[in-house]
Scaffold this active site. Structure first.
Site, PDB file in Angstrom:
ATOM      1  N   LYS A   1       3.146   4.476   4.128  1.00 17.65           N
ATOM      2  CA  LYS A   1       2.989   3.803   5.416  1.00 17.65           C
ATOM      3  C   LYS A   1       1.638   4.111   6.040  1.00 17.65           C
ATOM      4  O   LYS A   1       0.995   3.229   6.630  1.00 17.65           O
ATOM      5  CB  LYS A   1       4.131   4.219   6.348  1.00 17.65           C
ATOM      6  CG  LYS A   1       5.504   3.774   5.858  1.00 17.65           C
ATOM      7  CD  LYS A   1       6.626   4.424   6.659  1.00 17.65           C
ATOM      8  CE  LYS A   1       7.991   4.060   6.119  1.00 17.65           C
ATOM      9  NZ  LYS A   1       9.083   4.779   6.809  1.00 17.65           N
TER      10      LYS A   1
ATOM     11  N   ALA B   1      14.522 -12.567  -1.654  1.00 18.41           N
ATOM     12  CA  ALA B   1      14.769 -11.801  -2.873  1.00 18.41           C
ATOM     13  C   ALA B   1      15.184 -10.392  -2.473  1.00 18.41           C
ATOM     14  O   ALA B   1      14.376  -9.639  -1.923  1.00 18.41           O
ATOM     15  CB  ALA B   1      13.517 -11.765  -3.735  1.00 18.41           C
TER      16      ALA B   1
END
Length: 430
Positions: A207, A10
């Site tokens: 992150k 996707a």
């Protein structure tokens, strides 16, 4: 050989196209390394008509990406849509609930919902893999899950955003200021048209939250990250840093303290003798300190089609081999809900730059404020008068508590001789 691992993708942007290319170019090699063929069966993206430099002959096109989650002929769904919620979150949840493995490069999604998704993947007995979500092609998640799993991590830090590192590197090399270099980075494709997520530290904070969960066995807590960007760093600060024996880097740092987990993203003064001070341009680096292994450093390209696609496919090979490990190293139900260490409790040294009116008593007034907060000055630099009559005064401190330093900065900013808001950068010792 086992039957093929049937894959749906996707998102066919830069990374998605890179994954398609890699699967096509290294198909035979990946079959050997994964113990079974890796077969791309279906894809979904916003526009089917968009020109892409990839061969999708024989691959089914799904208009609705959620159809990938329910497709009976898929074993794993790769989510490369992006975003912390919306269709990306729906797809990952639905794919796991439908009994499919999930590979994602979506750091924002994991930073906001990582614990929840890890719990769902384990409940369904499926793999949630996200090597590509942090530091591009650097295998830092695998290192924390496998190579360093025998260690108790004491500290983790790194350069987690290549755009900021490129800007700071270019500012140092050219002497140009932030706005000029940012515009050049946008023109060169190193920075987005809206660079806020990068230069304001949000991307690095996403992150860092993911890394913290994996390194310390705690629930992913993006809200617990203290975040500052690089907009206020000037070429003057970079020059002074070099004179003082430092280099300015935007770092993400995490450690466990007596007050809880400390997570910080902000510009840092890094000693020139520290290896991470010499990671330049668009490169990333992550340093992990473990009780048995000592200090380890991982570096490489943190973004781009090739490195990120490499990380995605590495996860696919793990899925093909059935290497099932908890997403955040320990079982999701046992991820600790640790307290957030308040930034005010941080203890460290500081760099402060002031623009002041060059007149008698200024230094005495500044020193008086610092003395009242029991802040000890390590060094001070003062330059000659500028055309405006303002001069820079730079000082570094010995270790002190953040709360005291912030009180001092607020009081110094109110002094009549101080012409602009003080610039404060934390000094890190590695």
């Amino acid at each position: 050989m086992k039957p093929p691992l049937r894959i749906g993708i996707a998102g066919l942007g830069t990374v998605g196209a890179g994954v398609v290319k890699l699967l096509a170019e290294h198909g035979r090699l990946l079959s050997l390394r994964g113990g079974r063929p890796l077969k791309l069966v279906a894809v979904s993206a916003r526009s089917k008509a968009k020109k892409r430099d990839i061969d999708l002959r024989g691959v089914r096109w799904e208009k609705d990406p959620l159809a990938l989650a329910e497709a009976s002929d898929l074993d794993v769904v790769i989510e490369l849509i992006g975003g912390s919620g919306g269709i990306a979150r729906q797809l990952v949840r639905k794919a796991l609930a439908s009994g499919k493995h999930v590979v994602t490069a979506n750091k924002a999604l994991l930073a906001m919902h990582g614990t929840e998704l890890a719990e769902l993947s384990e409940k369904k007995g499926r793999i949630l893999a996200f090597e590509a979500a942090v530091a591009g092609g650097i295998p830092i998640i695998k290192a924390l899950r496998e190579g360093l799993v025998g260690n108790k991590v004491s500290r983790l830090y790194g350069i987690l955003n290549g755009t900021c590192n490129y800007i700071l590197t270019t500012m140092r090399e050219t002497g140009r200021d932030f706005d000029v270099v940012l515009a050049e980075a946008q023109a060169a494709g190193y920075a987005e048209a809206d660079p806020s997520f990068d230069v304001d530290g949000i991307d690095a904070a996403h992150k860092l939250a993911v890394l913290t969960g994996a390194a310390f066995g705690c629930q992913v807590n993006f809200e617990g990250v203290h975040v500052e960007g690089i907009r206020r760093v000037t070429s003057m600060d970079i020059q002074f840093a070099e004179e003082l024996g430092y280099r300015i880097k935007l770092l993400g740092l995490a450690r466990e303290t007596r007050y809880g987990i400390e997570q910080r993203v902000h510009p840092c003064m890094v000693p020139l003798e520290a290896p991470i001070a010499h990671i330049e341009g668009v490169f990333n680096a992550v340093v992990v300190e473990g009780d048995f292994v000592g200090t380890t450093m991982f570096q490489g390209r943190g973004a781009g089609q090739g490195p990120t696609a490499s990380a995605v496919v590495a996860d696919l090979v793990d899925v093909a081999r059935g290497r099932d490990m908890p997403a955040f190293v320990v079982p999701a139900a046992q991820l600790a809900a640790k307290k957030v260490a308040p930034i005010g409790r941080h203890v460290g040294a500081y760099y402060m730059r002031l623009m002041v009116q060059d007149r008698p008593g200024v230094i005495a007034a500044i020193s008086g404020v610092l003395a009242k907060e029991r802040i000890s000055v390590e060094s001070m630099l003062q330059r000659g008068r500028s055309q405006s009559g303002e001069v820079p005064v730079v000082l570094t401190t010995h270790e002190t508590e953040e709360a005291a330093m912030q009180r001092a900065v607020a009081r110094i900013a109110k002094l009549r001789a101080v012409a602009a808001e003080p610039c404060l950068i934390r000094i890190e010792t590695f």
